[in-house]
Scaffold this active site. Structure first.
Site, PDB file in Angstrom:
ATOM      1  N   HIS A  55       0.858  -1.196   0.000  1.00 57.85           N
ATOM      2  CA  HIS A  55       0.000   0.000   0.000  1.00 57.85           C
ATOM      3  C   HIS A  55       0.888   1.238   0.000  1.00 57.85           C
ATOM      4  O   HIS A  55       1.242   1.769   1.056  1.00 57.85           O
ATOM      5  CB  HIS A  55      -0.921  -0.049   1.225  1.00 57.85           C
ATOM      6  CG  HIS A  55      -1.955   1.039   1.276  1.00 57.85           C
ATOM      7  ND1 HIS A  55      -3.107   0.939   2.039  1.00 57.85           N
ATOM      8  CD2 HIS A  55      -2.026   2.260   0.684  1.00 57.85           C
ATOM      9  CE1 HIS A  55      -3.819   2.044   1.912  1.00 57.85           C
ATOM     10  NE2 HIS A  55      -3.181   2.878   1.100  1.00 57.85           N
ATOM     11  N   HIS A 107       1.141   4.820  -2.411  1.00 59.47           N
ATOM     12  CA  HIS A 107       0.741   5.659  -3.562  1.00 59.47           C
ATOM     13  C   HIS A 107       2.015   6.325  -4.062  1.00 59.47           C
ATOM     14  O   HIS A 107       2.638   7.098  -3.311  1.00 59.47           O
ATOM     15  CB  HIS A 107      -0.271   6.718  -3.129  1.00 59.47           C
ATOM     16  CG  HIS A 107      -1.501   6.127  -2.512  1.00 59.47           C
ATOM     17  ND1 HIS A 107      -2.665   5.924  -3.212  1.00 59.47           N
ATOM     18  CD2 HIS A 107      -1.746   5.675  -1.250  1.00 59.47           C
ATOM     19  CE1 HIS A 107      -3.575   5.380  -2.420  1.00 59.47           C
ATOM     20  NE2 HIS A 107      -3.033   5.219  -1.222  1.00 59.47           N
ATOM     21  N   HIS A 159      -9.618   0.892  -1.181  1.00 56.99           N
ATOM     22  CA  HIS A 159      -9.576   1.534   0.131  1.00 56.99           C
ATOM     23  C   HIS A 159     -10.988   1.440   0.727  1.00 56.99           C
ATOM     24  O   HIS A 159     -11.967   1.783   0.056  1.00 56.99           O
ATOM     25  CB  HIS A 159      -9.203   3.008   0.015  1.00 56.99           C
ATOM     26  CG  HIS A 159      -7.745   3.273  -0.239  1.00 56.99           C
ATOM     27  ND1 HIS A 159      -7.054   2.697  -1.266  1.00 56.99           N
ATOM     28  CD2 HIS A 159      -6.860   4.062   0.408  1.00 56.99           C
ATOM     29  CE1 HIS A 159      -5.791   3.128  -1.228  1.00 56.99           C
ATOM     30  NE2 HIS A 159      -5.647   3.958  -0.228  1.00 56.99           N
ATOM     31  N   GLU A 180     -11.272   3.243   6.197  1.00 53.30           N
ATOM     32  CA  GLU A 180     -10.231   4.146   6.723  1.00 53.30           C
ATOM     33  C   GLU A 180     -10.985   5.238   7.489  1.00 53.30           C
ATOM     34  O   GLU A 180     -10.950   5.275   8.718  1.00 53.30           O
ATOM     35  CB  GLU A 180      -9.397   4.730   5.579  1.00 53.30           C
ATOM     36  CG  GLU A 180      -8.344   5.748   6.028  1.00 53.30           C
ATOM     37  CD  GLU A 180      -7.643   6.462   4.853  1.00 53.30           C
ATOM     38  OE1 GLU A 180      -8.174   6.436   3.721  1.00 53.30           O
ATOM     39  OE2 GLU A 180      -6.567   7.062   5.091  1.00 53.30           O
ATOM     40  N   ASP A 234       1.728   4.008   2.810  1.00 55.71           N
ATOM     41  CA  ASP A 234       0.663   4.834   2.223  1.00 55.71           C
ATOM     42  C   ASP A 234       1.239   5.999   1.403  1.00 55.71           C
ATOM     43  O   ASP A 234       1.334   5.901   0.177  1.00 55.71           O
ATOM     44  CB  ASP A 234      -0.281   5.340   3.317  1.00 55.71           C
ATOM     45  CG  ASP A 234      -1.688   5.629   2.823  1.00 55.71           C
ATOM     46  OD1 ASP A 234      -1.965   5.376   1.636  1.00 55.71           O
ATOM     47  OD2 ASP A 234      -2.521   6.100   3.626  1.00 55.71           O
ATOM     48  N   ASP A 235       1.604   7.091   2.065  1.00 63.92           N
ATOM     49  CA  ASP A 235       2.152   8.278   1.395  1.00 63.92           C
ATOM     50  C   ASP A 235       3.364   8.749   2.198  1.00 63.92           C
ATOM     51  O   ASP A 235       3.290   9.728   2.953  1.00 63.92           O
ATOM     52  CB  ASP A 235       1.080   9.376   1.330  1.00 63.92           C
ATOM     53  CG  ASP A 235      -0.139   8.925   0.558  1.00 63.92           C
ATOM     54  OD1 ASP A 235      -0.080   8.919  -0.683  1.00 63.92           O
ATOM     55  OD2 ASP A 235      -1.137   8.541   1.192  1.00 63.92           O
TER      56      ASP A 235
HETATM   57  N1  HPA Z   1      -6.728   7.279   1.334  1.00 60.94           N
HETATM   58  C1  HPA Z   1      -7.398   7.574   0.228  1.00 60.94           C
HETATM   59  N2  HPA Z   1      -6.817   8.049  -0.860  1.00 60.94           N
HETATM   60  C2  HPA Z   1      -5.508   8.234  -0.854  1.00 60.94           C
HETATM   61  C3  HPA Z   1      -4.752   7.940   0.258  1.00 60.94           C
HETATM   62  C4  HPA Z   1      -5.394   7.437   1.419  1.00 60.94           C
HETATM   63  O1  HPA Z   1      -4.800   7.128   2.469  1.00 60.94           O
HETATM   64  N3  HPA Z   1      -3.474   8.254  -0.066  1.00 60.94           N
HETATM   65  C5  HPA Z   1      -3.464   8.687  -1.335  1.00 60.94           C
HETATM   66  N4  HPA Z   1      -4.699   8.680  -1.830  1.00 60.94           N
HETATM   67 ZN    ZN Z   2      -3.830   4.738   0.612  1.00 56.67          ZN
END
Ligand code: HPA
Ligand code: ZN
Length: 333
Positions: free
Chosen positions: A17, A19, A193, A196, A274-275
């Site tokens: 996971h 991006h 996703h 969350e 994630d990011d």
């Molecule tokens: N959630 C949803 N969209 C996203 C995320 C995330 O954590 N990171 C980049 N796009």
């Molecule tokens: Zn994500």
């Protein structure tokens, strides 16, 4: 025996996971802005980094899409991806399944080919194994996802699967049932996703109406006992992102994160970044933050790494090769 902090850093692992646009560091944003003549709303790297204080998912996404605006050429996508792969390699990541958001770029007039070819070329060059998952932006209409899938058809062989990301609340999985069905018929792996910021019901509809094989995040599943049991029974992996969850205030602090509770419930939980450029670090920073705030055992560290390989979309032989390496690492501690 080394301590748990050393173990989580040194053990081989997979990232499921990430991006790729979320790996764009402020320094690279500024370098690409200069190379491409793009104006930024921030005067310096420090000012941009200082803006990374988020209150929820949307407040992050606004800055994340602004950061991605410096990506114009195939070389930009190559440079961003090569930087991530080198960073992941340093964290003992053996294999990465990388999300990318083509709509963020094609909407600005960037050719689809530049996006895919740049990311793909970096992945071919290593230094780790990598495959690509194309994400649809859920805040946009399904028709635009279908048009994106059509643009992707000539590149089908460069994709291992599709996903669903961006603003979750108000954009439930069922909005994308038709495009996911077409992707399933194309033999693409499916993820989304869910859970969350959105409710457990979104996890259920992602499974039932999109037929996804993994849930990205999914941490809110524990609010629903029957759903939790189902996820455990069906071995549906959750790609959990601890630092992301703290930065976006899904949990108040890491001591309150439910990662270990997910494992205790028998779920196939994994740790992911994630990011990483926005949330305070790459894979090992996530593992370290967990090991420092929660009573993570050696057995649980092994389980998280094992899950990352077993839940990947690698073929059986490649999975076994990495799991053998993992077993060897733990056997020699
Ligand atoms: N959630 C949803 N969209 C996203 C995320 C995330 O954590 N990171 C980049 N796009
Ligand atoms: Zn994500």
């Amino acid at each position: 025996m080394p301590n748990i902090r050393d173990i989580v850093q040194q053990m081989p692992k997979a990232e499921l996971h990430i991006h790729i646009e979320g790996s764009l560091e402020p320094e690279l944003i500024f370098a690409l802005a200069q190379r491409n003549g793009v104006a930024l709303a921030y005067p310096s790297v420090e000012a941009l980094r200082a803006a990374y204080a988020f209150s929820d998912l949307q407040s992050f996404l606004d800055i994340y899409y602004a950061g991605a605006s410096v990506l114009l050429t195939e070389q930009d996508f190559y440079d961003m991806t090569a930087a991530y792969l080198a960073r992941a390699h340093a964290d003992q990541v053996r294999h990465a399944e990388i999300f990318f958001d083509p709509q963020t770029h094609t909407a600005r007039g960037v050719p689809f080919a530049s996006v895919v070819n740049g990311i793909w070329r970096a992945c071919q060059e290593g230094p780790i194994s990598a495959s690509l998952i194309m994400c649809f932006l859920r805040h946009l209409p399904e028709e635009e996802a279908i048009a994106t899938l059509e643009e992707a058809l000539p590149y089908r062989d460069k994709l291992i699967g599709v996903g669903l990301d961006s603003s979750e609340l108000g954009h439930p999985p069922e909005k994308f049932a038709r495009v996911f069905e077409r992707c399933r018929q194309l033999g693409l792996h499916l993820v989304a996703h869910a859970g969350e910021e959105g409710p457990p019901a979104y996890i259920e509809t992602a499974l039932d109406l999109l037929n996804v094989e993994r849930i990205d995040h999914g941490v809110r599943c524990l609010e629903d006992g029957a759903l939790t049991q189902r996820l455990a029974q069906e071995h549906i992996a959750l790609t959990v992102c601890p630092l992301s969850n703290i930065k976006l205030r899904v949990f108040g602090d890491m001591g309150q994160h439910n990662l270990l509770a997910l494992l205790d419930a028998g779920l196939v939980a994994t740790v992911n970044s994630d990011d990483p450029a926005y949330f305070g670090g790459y894979m090992n920073a996530n593992f370290l933050a967990v090991a420092e705030a929660l009573p993570l055992s050696v057995q649980q560290a092994y389980r998280l790494a094992h899950n990352s390989f077993s839940a990947s979309f690698l073929d059986a032989g490649a999975k076994q090769g990495f799991i053998d390496e993992l077993d060897h690492y733990f056997a020699t501690l």
